[in-house]
Design an enzyme around this catalytic site. Structure first.
Site, PDB file in Angstrom:
ATOM      1  N   HIS A 359       0.796  -1.230   0.000  1.00  0.00           N
ATOM      2  CA  HIS A 359       0.000   0.000   0.000  1.00  0.00           C
ATOM      3  C   HIS A 359       0.821   1.269   0.000  1.00  0.00           C
ATOM      4  O   HIS A 359       0.270   2.357   0.122  1.00  0.00           O
ATOM      5  CB  HIS A 359      -0.907   0.054   1.231  1.00  0.00           C
ATOM      6  CG  HIS A 359      -1.979  -0.977   1.227  1.00  0.00           C
ATOM      7  ND1 HIS A 359      -3.236  -0.747   0.728  1.00  0.00           N
ATOM      8  CD2 HIS A 359      -1.971  -2.258   1.651  1.00  0.00           C
ATOM      9  CE1 HIS A 359      -3.970  -1.836   0.865  1.00  0.00           C
ATOM     10  NE2 HIS A 359      -3.225  -2.773   1.416  1.00  0.00           N
ATOM     11  N   LYS A 547      -7.968  13.813   5.017  1.00  0.00           N
ATOM     12  CA  LYS A 547      -7.134  12.609   4.971  1.00  0.00           C
ATOM     13  C   LYS A 547      -6.127  12.693   6.112  1.00  0.00           C
ATOM     14  O   LYS A 547      -6.029  13.722   6.771  1.00  0.00           O
ATOM     15  CB  LYS A 547      -6.410  12.478   3.632  1.00  0.00           C
ATOM     16  CG  LYS A 547      -5.691  13.775   3.182  1.00  0.00           C
ATOM     17  CD  LYS A 547      -5.127  13.647   1.775  1.00  0.00           C
ATOM     18  CE  LYS A 547      -6.153  13.836   0.692  1.00  0.00           C
ATOM     19  NZ  LYS A 547      -6.433  12.628  -0.064  1.00  0.00           N
ATOM     20  N   ARG A 548      -5.384  11.593   6.343  1.00  0.00           N
ATOM     21  CA  ARG A 548      -4.332  11.637   7.361  1.00  0.00           C
ATOM     22  C   ARG A 548      -3.423  12.840   7.085  1.00  0.00           C
ATOM     23  O   ARG A 548      -3.225  13.213   5.930  1.00  0.00           O
ATOM     24  CB  ARG A 548      -3.461  10.378   7.282  1.00  0.00           C
ATOM     25  CG  ARG A 548      -4.084   9.127   7.815  1.00  0.00           C
ATOM     26  CD  ARG A 548      -3.101   7.965   7.714  1.00  0.00           C
ATOM     27  NE  ARG A 548      -2.902   7.510   6.351  1.00  0.00           N
ATOM     28  CZ  ARG A 548      -1.728   7.157   5.836  1.00  0.00           C
ATOM     29  NH1 ARG A 548      -0.627   7.215   6.564  1.00  0.00           N
ATOM     30  NH2 ARG A 548      -1.645   6.738   4.588  1.00  0.00           N
ATOM     31  N   LYS A 553       1.079  14.337   1.497  1.00  0.00           N
ATOM     32  CA  LYS A 553      -0.298  14.659   1.086  1.00  0.00           C
ATOM     33  C   LYS A 553      -0.486  16.179   0.910  1.00  0.00           C
ATOM     34  O   LYS A 553      -1.495  16.640   0.413  1.00  0.00           O
ATOM     35  CB  LYS A 553      -1.295  14.100   2.098  1.00  0.00           C
ATOM     36  CG  LYS A 553      -1.298  12.559   2.132  1.00  0.00           C
ATOM     37  CD  LYS A 553      -2.225  12.021   3.186  1.00  0.00           C
ATOM     38  CE  LYS A 553      -2.162  10.520   3.349  1.00  0.00           C
ATOM     39  NZ  LYS A 553      -2.912   9.770   2.315  1.00  0.00           N
ATOM     40  N   THR A 655      -8.322   6.784  -1.721  1.00  0.00           N
ATOM     41  CA  THR A 655      -9.692   6.299  -1.875  1.00  0.00           C
ATOM     42  C   THR A 655     -10.668   7.434  -1.562  1.00  0.00           C
ATOM     43  O   THR A 655     -11.801   7.416  -2.029  1.00  0.00           O
ATOM     44  CB  THR A 655      -9.974   5.094  -0.952  1.00  0.00           C
ATOM     45  OG1 THR A 655      -9.449   5.386   0.338  1.00  0.00           O
ATOM     46  CG2 THR A 655      -9.354   3.834  -1.492  1.00  0.00           C
ATOM     47  N   LYS A 659     -14.327   8.607  -3.231  1.00  0.00           N
ATOM     48  CA  LYS A 659     -15.552   8.912  -2.468  1.00  0.00           C
ATOM     49  C   LYS A 659     -16.080  10.302  -2.837  1.00  0.00           C
ATOM     50  O   LYS A 659     -17.281  10.498  -3.039  1.00  0.00           O
ATOM     51  CB  LYS A 659     -15.265   8.862  -0.956  1.00  0.00           C
ATOM     52  CG  LYS A 659     -15.007   7.458  -0.433  1.00  0.00           C
ATOM     53  CD  LYS A 659     -14.291   7.449   0.908  1.00  0.00           C
ATOM     54  CE  LYS A 659     -13.687   6.070   1.146  1.00  0.00           C
ATOM     55  NZ  LYS A 659     -12.600   6.071   2.149  1.00  0.00           N
TER      56      LYS A 659
HETATM   57  C1  26Y Z   1       3.143   0.011  10.668  1.00  0.00           C
HETATM   58  C2  26Y Z   1       3.293   1.374  10.106  1.00  0.00           C
HETATM   59  C3  26Y Z   1       4.644   1.594   9.558  1.00  0.00           C
HETATM   60  C4  26Y Z   1       2.191   1.655   9.104  1.00  0.00           C
HETATM   61  C5  26Y Z   1       0.919   1.861   9.564  1.00  0.00           C
HETATM   62  C6  26Y Z   1      -0.103   2.172   8.705  1.00  0.00           C
HETATM   63  C7  26Y Z   1       2.417   1.740   7.752  1.00  0.00           C
HETATM   64  C8  26Y Z   1       1.383   2.044   6.883  1.00  0.00           C
HETATM   65  C9  26Y Z   1       0.104   2.269   7.356  1.00  0.00           C
HETATM   66  C10 26Y Z   1      -1.027   2.638   6.529  1.00  0.00           C
HETATM   67  C11 26Y Z   1      -0.942   2.879   5.255  1.00  0.00           C
HETATM   68  C12 26Y Z   1      -2.088   3.327   4.449  1.00  0.00           C
HETATM   69  O1  26Y Z   1      -3.168   3.592   4.954  1.00  0.00           O
HETATM   70  N1  26Y Z   1      -1.892   3.407   3.152  1.00  0.00           N
HETATM   71  C13 26Y Z   1      -2.922   3.864   2.226  1.00  0.00           C
HETATM   72  O2  26Y Z   1      -3.596   2.731   1.734  1.00  0.00           O
HETATM   73  C14 26Y Z   1      -4.674   3.105   0.919  1.00  0.00           C
HETATM   74  C15 26Y Z   1      -5.403   1.839   0.540  1.00  0.00           C
HETATM   75  O3  26Y Z   1      -4.655   1.106  -0.366  1.00  0.00           O
HETATM   76  C16 26Y Z   1      -4.202   3.896  -0.279  1.00  0.00           C
HETATM   77  O4  26Y Z   1      -5.323   4.322  -1.004  1.00  0.00           O
HETATM   78  C17 26Y Z   1      -3.385   5.102   0.150  1.00  0.00           C
HETATM   79  O5  26Y Z   1      -2.819   5.723  -0.985  1.00  0.00           O
HETATM   80  C18 26Y Z   1      -2.294   4.656   1.089  1.00  0.00           C
HETATM   81  O6  26Y Z   1      -1.615   5.785   1.611  1.00  0.00           O
END
Ligand code: 26Y
Length: 810
Positions: A359, A547-548, A553, A655, A659
């Site tokens: 992701h 968003k986060r 971003k 995403t 939406k």
């Molecule tokens: C464990 C830690 C390092 C970590 C925690 C959470 C690493 C990543 C994440 C979360 C990542 C995330 O939410 N990524 C998002 O996923 C979405 C679904 O695929 C994408 O649409 C988005 O671009 C991406 O930032």
């Protein structure tokens, strides 16, 4: 009595009155909104129960293959409206509540928002569960029942303050605790190796710390189709033994012991700046994966009388990013140590059941663990990972001589660390990215070495969102209009939304779209007033950035634009601009300093702008605190403009972009993530594209050639904005935002905020001009809605099913 999905108001009224009386000993008159929420949940649950049992029974009996979706996050949000709708109870409930003197919307607000996730990855998992159940696919989620979800955000004097998200103070009506299906997970201890008589090796574990994983099952109700799948969330609890030495020993040992165990399912993403914190995160990951894999094996043995060598015929396991990757060595462990398979056979079984989704390409999110920590917590799993690595490196050395130099970059264990993405790629039969551009970057850049040796594993699955929640539920007015125009088939076949195109130039119909948007804007304006006391003009452009909070971003780019507009208006109060309301929602990770500074900056700019009579009603800036699924549901139907302005190449998919588009907002965005595919569909003329392209950004990273100070020195607009960060205009002290200032100038603006500024301004000017012509704007909006069916997660799930999971509908 209910028959099928046809419920009468009399029936529901009687049921509700009965529950209120039996459960709370009250009459409806005396019942609070909260009582009513629990009563409705109770009614829904009893309607679901039988369908849930039947679904499970069918899955167990018919021998179909099952999908297990493993994720550290499930951002499911509230469930009551969803479950009422999917059970076919929503309309009757609306009526009955009215008759009983309640407002359904107010009752729905009583539900805690289950925030067991952080952002896109967690919400994607929740959307997937909805689509799986609605398409009748046997697919289930497995995660952790965090006692505290993602923190609750308060803004105090402009600063983010984090409070614990204590979401379980009252019973959570959707979960069922299944103590009899608990599973033991083991940590630490010593491993002893023996030779069996047949020469094979046996491993015994001693002095391990044992933890009980108790499942809590949440029903995932399909859309009016009698299918109810399961989200299983594990909770960590101590095991109580009967025999204890003394009461005192028991008391003290148990208190500490209990606390440290309950911590495993205590928090989502505990602070990992200390070694203890890191260990806790690794513990959480093993806890989820070990409990789930043990459960899968048990179920396989119970349901199918087949040898484990045929596991892949009945089981497929999707790992949502690297966080559940330990499932791979855990399955190896069970196959070898408990089922007595040899290495080669176990590896063959394992690599046929796992599929991995990546992701993100952000360096900091590609997980690694220090060897010592890993080895100490999971000694047997470490041995297995070590062996996987040895064999993989040997394979590279002998089978791919041309890759020998690359081995240090590909090894699972290298330079003191264990690389989880590498383990995931080696142990899976499928590796997918989440949008076309993202998958291309994985293949050509980030994972190019792996792609070179195993190109067949790589595939793209562009993300999607459930249109049933993100349109039908949150924007019923738009949902009704669509149904009025093209019939209700789009609810199960979202691509049919394309038929809206034939109305996209029809002025009478466009006026209807416009009325829906205006009503939604009014609703949001009321909410904003309640929350902040600020009145916003519903005829202004609602420009939404939710968003986060992350540098990539680029909320900062948005703020720079606001500051620019503010100055333009200060310099020339009669400037003719289309009034704007900028709306933000964002949480910053608690330890992410610059992100928190950006939140403070947004709030400082908001205070300044909103209180300046010079800009009157032309500019408003609203930061809504505690952004979560429920808040997104309030903002999205009212948005005119969707800010999707990440540094190109950095946003894997996004995403929120989907939406907002689905609810008729026009996108201002870079050609990044799924924006590229939105653009392919609706055309450049129906969005506002700006900025560097991904390959240009990557070229700057690889070859240099960008100097932020050049821009600072030559562009007066930028210098003016930047200098303000340092001169106290937006803060109490002159040094208030110096960190952002220095960060940009001395770290050479790593996300190209300055570089993209000019092109961003131009795109915003075009928005300003376009919005003046209501017909043109609403036409573009309708074109976006018409194409958005392509981004339904139903479509995404079907692609996963066809290419990866190969599961069959019930
Ligand atoms: C464990 C830690 C390092 C970590 C925690 C959470 C690493 C990543 C994440 C979360 C990542 C995330 O939410 N990524 C998002 O996923 C979405 C679904 O695929 C994408 O649409 C988005 O671009 C991406 O930032």
């Amino acid at each position: 009595m209910s028959t099928g999905s046809v419920y009468t108001t009399e029936w529901l009224k009687k049921r509700v009155i009965e529950v209120i009386s039996k459960q709370f000993g009250k009459s409806v008159k005396e019942a609070s909104k909260k009582d009513m929420y629990f009563a409705l949940a109770n009614v829904v649950n009893s309607e679901i129960r039988e369908k849930w049992q039947n679904t499970n029974k069918k899955y167990n009996e018919n021998g179909h293959k099952q999908l297990y979706y493993l994720s550290m996050e499930f951002l499911i949000g509230r469930l009551l409206r969803n479950n009422l709708l999917n059970c076919g109870l929503l309309q009757v409930t609306e009526k009955v509540m009215e008759e009983l003197g309640f407002q359904l919307d107010a009752i729905l607000e009583e539900e805690e928002d289950a925030g067991l996730g952080n952002g896109g990855l967690g919400r994607l998992a929740a959307c997937f569960l909805d689509s799986l159940a609605s398409l009748k696919y046997p697919g289930h989620g497995f995660g952790i029942r965090y006692r505290y979800g993602l923190f609750e955000q308060r803004i105090i004097h402009g600063n983010q303050v984090e409070l614990p998200d204590n979401w379980l103070t009252e019973p959570y009506p959707w979960e069922t605790r299944k103590e009899d299906e608990a599973i033991i997970v083991q940590f630490h201890g010593n491993v002893h190796m023996f030779k069996r008589n047949d020469g094979s090796l046996e491993f015994k574990y001693e002095n391990t710390d044992k933890v009980l994983a108790i499942p809590y099952d949440v029903p995932i109700v399909g859309y009016q189709n009698d299918t109810v799948n399961t989200l299983r969330l594990w909770s960590a609890e101590p095991i109580y033994y009967d025999k204890v030495d003394s009461l005192d020993d028991m008391f003290f040992r148990d208190l500490n012991h209990q606390h440290s165990i309950e911590q495993i399912s205590g928090f989502l993403y505990p602070d990992d700046s200390s070694l203890e914190g890191k260990e806790l995160r690794l513990k959480q990951q093993y806890f989820l994966t070990s409990a789930t894999i043990q459960h899968i094996i048990k179920q396989f043995k119970n349901n199918y009388r087949l040898p484990l060598t045929r596991l892949h015929e009945k089981v497929v396991i999707q790992i949502n990013d690297t966080h559940p990757t330990l499932a791979i060595p855990e399955l190896m462990r069970i196959l070898m140590d408990e089922e007595r398979f040899g290495w080669d056979e176990a590896w063959e079984i394992t690599t046929n059941v796992f599929a991995y989704t990546n992701h993100t390409i952000m360096e900091e999110a590609l997980e690694t663990w220090p060897i010592d920590l890993f080895k100490n917590l999971l000694p047997r799993i470490y041995m297995i990972v070590h062996e996987i690595n040895e064999r993989f490196c040997k394979r590279l050395w002998f089978d791919y001589p041309e890759m020998r130099e690359r081995i240090p970059n590909m090894a699972i264990i290298a330079y003191g660390k264990i690389h989880m993405a590498r383990l995931a790629m080696v142990g899976s039969f499928s590796v997918n990215g989440v949008a076309k551009l993202h998958t291309k970057i994985l293949k050509e850049k980030v994972m190019n070495d792996f792609y070179t040796i195993e190109p067949h594993k790589f595939n793209n699955k562009t993300n999607g969102i459930t249109h049933r929640r993100w349109l039908l539920q949150i924007n019923p007015k738009l949902g009704n209009l669509i149904t009025e125009l093209i019939g209700p088939q789009w609810i199960l076949r979202p691509k049919q939304m394309i038929h809206l195109l034939k109305y996209s130039k029809d002025r009478t119909i466009l006026e209807k779209f416009d009325r829906v948007k205006n009503k939604n804007k009014q609703t949001l304006a009321n909410y904003i007033y309640e929350q902040t006391g600020i009145k916003v003009d519903t005829s202004s452009i609602f420009d939404v950035h939710i968003k986060r909070l992350h540098e990539y971003k680029r909320q900062l780019l948005n703020v720079f634009h606001i500051i620019y507009l503010y100055h333009e208006l200060k310099d020339n109060p009669n400037l003719d601009i289309t009034p704007r309301t900028f709306i933000f929602g964002a949480k910053a990770a608690p330890g992410y300093h610059i992100a928190k500074e950006i939140i403070k900056l947004i709030n400082s700019v908001a205070t300044k702008v909103n209180n300046d009579p010079d800009v009157k009603d032309k500019l408003k800036v609203i930061f809504l605190e505690n952004y979560n699924v429920s808040l997104a549901e309030k903002i999205i139907p009212a948005a005119d403009v969707s800010e999707q302005i990440s540094t190109a190449s950095k946003e894997a998919s996004g995403t929120g972009n989907m939406k907002l588009m689905m609810n008729g907002a026009l996108t201002i965005g870079t050609l990044d993530g799924a924006n590229v595919e939105i653009c392919e569909l609706v055309g450049k003329e129906n969005m506002f594209i700006f900025g560097l392209k991904a390959e240009e950004v990557i070229a700057f990273y690889e070859q240099g050639g960008y100097d932020a100070r050049d821009i600072y020195n030559t562009d007066d607009r930028i210098r003016r904005i930047m200098d303000l960060l340092n001169d106290g205009e937006f803060g109490k002290q002159s040094i208030e935002f110096k960190d952002i200032y220095y960060h940009i100038l001395y770290h050479n603006d790593p996300y190209f905020v300055l570089k993209d500024f000019e092109s961003y301004l131009e795109a915003h000017e075009l928005i300003d001009q376009t919005y003046r012509d209501k017909y043109t704007w609403t036409h573009k909006s309708a074109v976006n809605i018409a194409h958005s069916g392509k981004f339904s997660s139903d479509q995404t799930i079907q692609e996963y099913v066809n290419d990866i999971w190969k599961i069959k509908k019930l």
